[in-house]
Design a protein around this motif. Structure first.
Motif, PDB file in Angstrom:
ATOM      1  N   ALA A   1      10.197 -16.244  64.694  1.00  9.61           N
ATOM      2  CA  ALA A   1       9.567 -17.320  63.916  1.00  9.61           C
ATOM      3  C   ALA A   1      10.245 -17.455  62.548  1.00  9.61           C
ATOM      4  O   ALA A   1      10.499 -18.566  62.070  1.00  9.61           O
ATOM      5  CB  ALA A   1       8.066 -17.035  63.741  1.00  9.61           C
TER       6      ALA A   1
ATOM      7  N   ARG B   1      12.963 -30.723  65.735  1.00  7.29           N
ATOM      8  CA  ARG B   1      13.190 -32.150  65.542  1.00  7.29           C
ATOM      9  C   ARG B   1      14.407 -32.396  64.669  1.00  7.29           C
ATOM     10  O   ARG B   1      14.678 -31.632  63.751  1.00  7.29           O
ATOM     11  CB  ARG B   1      11.988 -32.789  64.836  1.00  7.29           C
ATOM     12  CG  ARG B   1      10.723 -32.684  65.627  1.00  7.29           C
ATOM     13  CD  ARG B   1       9.528 -32.889  64.732  1.00  7.29           C
ATOM     14  NE  ARG B   1       8.329 -32.452  65.394  1.00  7.29           N
ATOM     15  CZ  ARG B   1       7.312 -33.240  65.716  1.00  7.29           C
ATOM     16  NH1 ARG B   1       7.348 -34.516  65.401  1.00  7.29           N
ATOM     17  NH2 ARG B   1       6.254 -32.768  66.328  1.00  7.29           N
TER      18      ARG B   1
ATOM     19  N   VAL C   1      13.632 -19.139  62.904  1.00  9.21           N
ATOM     20  CA  VAL C   1      13.520 -20.597  63.041  1.00  9.21           C
ATOM     21  C   VAL C   1      13.471 -21.237  61.654  1.00  9.21           C
ATOM     22  O   VAL C   1      14.191 -22.196  61.359  1.00  9.21           O
ATOM     23  CB  VAL C   1      12.256 -20.978  63.859  1.00  9.21           C
ATOM     24  CG1 VAL C   1      11.963 -22.472  63.735  1.00  9.21           C
ATOM     25  CG2 VAL C   1      12.421 -20.576  65.320  1.00  9.21           C
TER      26      VAL C   1
ATOM     27  N   ARG D   1      10.784 -29.437  72.697  1.00  5.01           N
ATOM     28  CA  ARG D   1       9.758 -28.417  72.560  1.00  5.01           C
ATOM     29  C   ARG D   1       9.976 -27.347  73.615  1.00  5.01           C
ATOM     30  O   ARG D   1      10.263 -27.659  74.774  1.00  5.01           O
ATOM     31  CB  ARG D   1       8.364 -29.009  72.728  1.00  5.01           C
ATOM     32  CG  ARG D   1       7.963 -29.844  71.551  1.00  5.01           C
ATOM     33  CD  ARG D   1       6.548 -30.338  71.704  1.00  5.01           C
ATOM     34  NE  ARG D   1       6.224 -31.230  70.600  1.00  5.01           N
ATOM     35  CZ  ARG D   1       5.160 -32.018  70.588  1.00  5.01           C
ATOM     36  NH1 ARG D   1       4.313 -32.021  71.606  1.00  5.01           N
ATOM     37  NH2 ARG D   1       4.939 -32.798  69.556  1.00  5.01           N
TER      38      ARG D   1
ATOM     39  N   GLY E   1      12.034 -27.161  62.313  1.00  4.19           N
ATOM     40  CA  GLY E   1      11.577 -26.345  63.442  1.00  4.19           C
ATOM     41  C   GLY E   1      10.274 -25.668  63.067  1.00  4.19           C
ATOM     42  O   GLY E   1      10.123 -25.188  61.945  1.00  4.19           O
ATOM     43  N   THR E   2       9.338 -25.644  64.005  1.00  6.96           N
ATOM     44  CA  THR E   2       8.009 -25.108  63.726  1.00  6.96           C
ATOM     45  C   THR E   2       7.510 -24.275  64.895  1.00  6.96           C
ATOM     46  O   THR E   2       7.602 -24.704  66.047  1.00  6.96           O
ATOM     47  CB  THR E   2       6.997 -26.246  63.477  1.00  6.96           C
ATOM     48  OG1 THR E   2       7.490 -27.076  62.422  1.00  6.96           O
ATOM     49  CG2 THR E   2       5.614 -25.696  63.116  1.00  6.96           C
ATOM     50  N   VAL E   3       6.984 -23.089  64.592  1.00  2.00           N
ATOM     51  CA  VAL E   3       6.254 -22.298  65.585  1.00  2.00           C
ATOM     52  C   VAL E   3       4.773 -22.527  65.311  1.00  2.00           C
ATOM     53  O   VAL E   3       4.255 -22.096  64.278  1.00  2.00           O
ATOM     54  CB  VAL E   3       6.603 -20.799  65.475  1.00  2.00           C
ATOM     55  CG1 VAL E   3       5.731 -19.985  66.423  1.00  2.00           C
ATOM     56  CG2 VAL E   3       8.085 -20.587  65.786  1.00  2.00           C
ATOM     57  N   GLY E   4       4.122 -23.257  66.216  1.00  5.29           N
ATOM     58  CA  GLY E   4       2.714 -23.613  66.003  1.00  5.29           C
ATOM     59  C   GLY E   4       1.758 -22.771  66.826  1.00  5.29           C
ATOM     60  O   GLY E   4       0.597 -22.603  66.478  1.00  5.29           O
ATOM     61  N   GLN E   5       2.259 -22.243  67.949  1.00  4.69           N
ATOM     62  CA  GLN E   5       1.432 -21.412  68.835  1.00  4.69           C
ATOM     63  C   GLN E   5       2.047 -20.026  68.915  1.00  4.69           C
ATOM     64  O   GLN E   5       3.279 -19.892  68.941  1.00  4.69           O
ATOM     65  CB  GLN E   5       1.377 -22.026  70.237  1.00  4.69           C
ATOM     66  CG  GLN E   5       0.759 -23.410  70.241  1.00  4.69           C
ATOM     67  CD  GLN E   5       0.837 -24.073  71.609  1.00  4.69           C
ATOM     68  OE1 GLN E   5       1.856 -23.996  72.285  1.00  4.69           O
ATOM     69  NE2 GLN E   5      -0.231 -24.743  71.989  1.00  4.69           N
ATOM     70  N   PHE E   6       1.190 -19.025  68.989  1.00  2.00           N
ATOM     71  CA  PHE E   6       1.677 -17.642  68.998  1.00  2.00           C
ATOM     72  C   PHE E   6       0.558 -16.816  69.612  1.00  2.00           C
ATOM     73  O   PHE E   6      -0.489 -16.645  69.003  1.00  2.00           O
ATOM     74  CB  PHE E   6       1.948 -17.211  67.556  1.00  2.00           C
ATOM     75  CG  PHE E   6       2.699 -15.909  67.395  1.00  2.00           C
ATOM     76  CD1 PHE E   6       3.992 -15.897  66.893  1.00  2.00           C
ATOM     77  CD2 PHE E   6       2.103 -14.684  67.717  1.00  2.00           C
ATOM     78  CE1 PHE E   6       4.679 -14.699  66.700  1.00  2.00           C
ATOM     79  CE2 PHE E   6       2.785 -13.496  67.536  1.00  2.00           C
ATOM     80  CZ  PHE E   6       4.074 -13.500  67.025  1.00  2.00           C
TER      81      PHE E   6
ATOM     82  N   SER F   1       5.379 -21.156  70.754  1.00  2.00           N
ATOM     83  CA  SER F   1       5.941 -22.489  70.934  1.00  2.00           C
ATOM     84  C   SER F   1       7.004 -22.728  69.879  1.00  2.00           C
ATOM     85  O   SER F   1       6.953 -22.153  68.798  1.00  2.00           O
ATOM     86  CB  SER F   1       4.844 -23.550  70.809  1.00  2.00           C
ATOM     87  OG  SER F   1       4.342 -23.575  69.486  1.00  2.00           O
ATOM     88  N   LEU F   2       7.944 -23.574  70.226  1.00  2.00           N
ATOM     89  CA  LEU F   2       8.926 -24.022  69.226  1.00  2.00           C
ATOM     90  C   LEU F   2       9.040 -25.528  69.322  1.00  2.00           C
ATOM     91  O   LEU F   2       9.275 -26.082  70.404  1.00  2.00           O
ATOM     92  CB  LEU F   2      10.293 -23.377  69.476  1.00  2.00           C
ATOM     93  CG  LEU F   2      11.433 -23.961  68.619  1.00  2.00           C
ATOM     94  CD1 LEU F   2      11.189 -23.737  67.133  1.00  2.00           C
ATOM     95  CD2 LEU F   2      12.782 -23.373  69.034  1.00  2.00           C
ATOM     96  N   ASP F   3       8.841 -26.173  68.198  1.00  2.00           N
ATOM     97  CA  ASP F   3       8.978 -27.628  68.095  1.00  2.00           C
ATOM     98  C   ASP F   3      10.185 -27.869  67.190  1.00  2.00           C
ATOM     99  O   ASP F   3      10.214 -27.424  66.045  1.00  2.00           O
ATOM    100  CB  ASP F   3       7.678 -28.163  67.481  1.00  2.00           C
ATOM    101  CG  ASP F   3       7.715 -29.656  67.213  1.00  2.00           C
ATOM    102  OD1 ASP F   3       6.947 -30.379  67.860  1.00  2.00           O
ATOM    103  OD2 ASP F   3       8.485 -30.095  66.338  1.00  2.00           O
TER     104      ASP F   3
END
Lengths: 441, 441
Positions: free
Chosen positions: A272, A313, A275, A241, A287-292, A309-311
């Motif tokens: 984003a 996996r 990703v 992350r 890959g997920t951008v959950g916060q911005f 954020s970048l998550d």
């Protein structure tokens, strides 16, 4: 082959109790219109007290460890401590750890983590006959149920804080992590009544532990699509992350022509989308951008900075890292073209954890014991979601059982699990423990 | 032709006082490391008190009107109220309104709006000789300085709240607008000590007002690029502001494959890039996404909702509306393709306001009087930034003077204006008032 001496009715009652307790815990929330229970919050303290009460009902001795995890332990028949009372340390028998976490994301569902803790309590209940003051089946190890304090990382951005403390992999750099209000992890420990200087006391030694078993909802649609209630987990995704910071220049939204803008929000938007494009082209990468967050965040100001954020996996660490390198090259291109700067702070990294073959085997046997006889073996699934087992893998062998999660909806108020599937899960996990107990040691 | 009887030294002192007071007001901020002064905040009350004090030093009578605007008035020699004392209403002479706003965006500069209010005070000082108890030049109208309470719309999303109240175009639907903490405009009025039921008392009648004149920094790079200190404003941009809501489905970031995701953040990112692409292809259209919030906003949850702002400006209303229609079609396509829903709430709409030809002419004359003699006329600029004059246009004629803004940096801590340019601006505006006074009425 069933080893468990339990009436079907007992299992059904256990599953209904698990569901009722999920409802009860759902009411312990920082918000009134949803579920939000983050690390070291008043809600964390309340669910720990509830879990401790339920543990003591089963004759377990309980303690909140130095990391805020709630633990209950019951020793096997004939052990010195007699199963009830006694101190936390110095146990003579190694323990099989059963557990999951009680913390949540924001606006969460009521089963992620929670159902695993509550099912573990039912395993203890089934394997012990309290009236007789001993075990229904003689176990060669103690049983511990651990309700981990932080798996999601919702508050401090760093996941697996509770299980990392237990695994002995705590990193002192984490003390300075701050939540959205600027409270550091260190301050939050103190406010919760925990002593940061004693964090090491939460760590277990490998010789104190037999293994770690966890039941969890799938958090994905595979079992639902396959019409299967349960699965053996083969491995837990490798995850990294990052907090990405994109910097441009805040300027007046009206007066600044496009040719002189350095708009951080547009660069971050391209990031984003990159990703998504890059990860979707891979087989086992998500890959997920959950916060911005855009700053200054005014309707008439060009954003000068965005934090996102970048998550990331993947099933394998190397594949995941190759994709991250590709992404950084892509971000360099985007930001360079737009006159923006960017940087990445890695806030979490976990290598893929492979579930122990022996534990996969006993869980497969457990699942077979609860389902109607059939030809095919139970499904084996790679978990793209992270779990406490990722941290526990540094301490001991890890095994996991997945429960069907309708439509794969998780981290959402609509997250669900069927009572019948929980009943199957309870029996499968109890059978797994008994099979593990019957293995030559 | 210079009508002003003032030594160059007097003007220089006035400009330095304006700069020093900009510094003083910059210290009145909700944040310690920047400037943030939003509508109906404690900081709003503090700057109103300061402005009132400075108005009274000039012999003006002062009041805070029903919309939280701070007003100072001085009647011409021989008027009934004698220039000092007396009530707010019932003045016999119509007033020339001079002003701008004291509210700011977040992390703002120290000149946007503020310099115009402080320059207006210096105009009053120059045109009046307090020692003699009368006017240096006999004016046929009263002078009022208005420090508007809300131009930016930072807190409630709706701009021009202060000047709309004065213009008599208040919309009762605004009372339910809420700030980020959920406080409605109505509640904020009450907490500030204002009575929402009396908002109508802030409105002026057209026959009470001669015109509205405002000095403001350009908030763009044109004067700096042309090496000119001052410009006449020809018109103020047409603007619409929207809050866009994109809805998808919040799901677990690990377990949810791309093919079942409905990621609101990715749709919103495409929307922001579409705004740039479509507006940049036009001549006189600027569109900006300044706010962008993802929900639930957790590192490991696919965003189920994004709220973003859109600020859309153009020289002509029709052009602006055509672009908005094109954008909605583009957003329909993006969101449809991604399985998302979207909707738009219009939070602000202002038609383009054209500055009155007579006022453009007196400002041109004023600028000519302060600059060295030369062949070319002063620059005439269309303002892409919105100003209080947009609202005042519904009440009276509007004239505006722009000051050079180095590098066009505005809505940013680096926002600047040169003391020498402020001196030129003060003389130009004072000359403009005198030329207006000498016009046959």
């Amino acid at each position: 082959m069933s080893l468990l001496q339990a009436a079907p009715d007992q299992i059904a009652v256990a599953a209904r109790r698990v569901m009722a307790r999920c409802d009860e815990l759902a009411r312990v929330s920082a918000t009134t219109d949803g579920i939000e229970r983050v690390h070291l919050s008043p809600e964390h303290a309340r669910v720990n007290r509830l879990a401790a009460e339920w543990m003591r009902e089963l004759g377990m001795r309980t303690w909140q460890d130095a990391a805020g995890n709630q633990v209950g332990r019951i020793d096997p028949v004939g052990a010195g401590a007699g199963g009830v009372g006694g101190g936390a340390g110095g146990a003579e028998h190694p323990a099989l750890l059963l557990g999951s976490h009680l913390d949540t994301v924001r606006d969460a569902g009521r089963f992620d983590g929670i159902v695993g803790v509550l099912m573990a309590l039912e395993i203890v209940r089934l394997l012990r006959v309290p009236a007789a003051g001993g075990w229904a089946v003689p176990l060669p190890f103690a049983l511990e149920v651990i309700a981990f304090s932080d798996e999601e990382g919702t508050r401090f951005g760093k996941a697996l804080l509770g299980s990392s403390a237990v695994a002995g992999t705590w990193d002192d750099a984490w003390w300075d992590l701050a939540d959205a209000d600027g409270t550091t992890l260190r301050q939050a420990f103190l406010e919760f009544g925990l002593d940061p200087g004693r964090i090491g006391e939460a760590a277990r030694r490998p010789d104190e532990v037999v293994a770690y078993l966890e039941a969890h909802i799938e958090q994905g649609p595979e079992l639902d699509r396959a019409d299967e209630p349960l699965a053996v987990v083969s491995s837990i995704a490798s995850a990294r992350r990052f907090r990405l910071v994109v910097e441009g220049e805040a300027r007046h939204a009206g007066g600044t022509p496009y040719d002189v803008r350095r708009d951080a929000l547009l660069g971050a938007s391209e990031a984003a989308l990159a990703v998504e494009r890059i990860c979707a082209a891979e087989h086992h990468i998500i890959g997920t951008v959950g916060q911005f967050e855009a700053f200054p965040g005014a309707v008439n100001v060009i954003p000068g900075e965005v934090q996102l954020s970048l998550d990331l996996r993947g099933e394998f660490d190397g594949e995941r890292d190759r994709v991250w390198r590709g992404l950084t090259a892509e971000l360099d291109e985007i930001m360079g073209r737009r006159g923006l700067r960017w940087r990445a702070h890695e806030v979490h990294a976990a290598a893929a954890v492979f579930c122990a073959p022996l534990l996969q085997d006993v869980i497969r046997t457990g699942i077979a014991a609860t389902l109607p006889p059939r030809a095919e073996a139970p499904p084996v699934i790679f978990s793209r979601a992270g779990h406490d087992g990722m941290a526990l893998g540094a301490l001991t062998d890890v095994g996991m059982l997945f429960l069907r999660n309708p439509d794969g909806i998780s981290h959402h108020p609509d997250e669900a699990v069927a009572t019948g599937d929980v009943a199957h899960g309870i029996r499968a996990l109890a059978e797994s423990v008994l099979h593990l107990a019957s293995e030559p040691r």
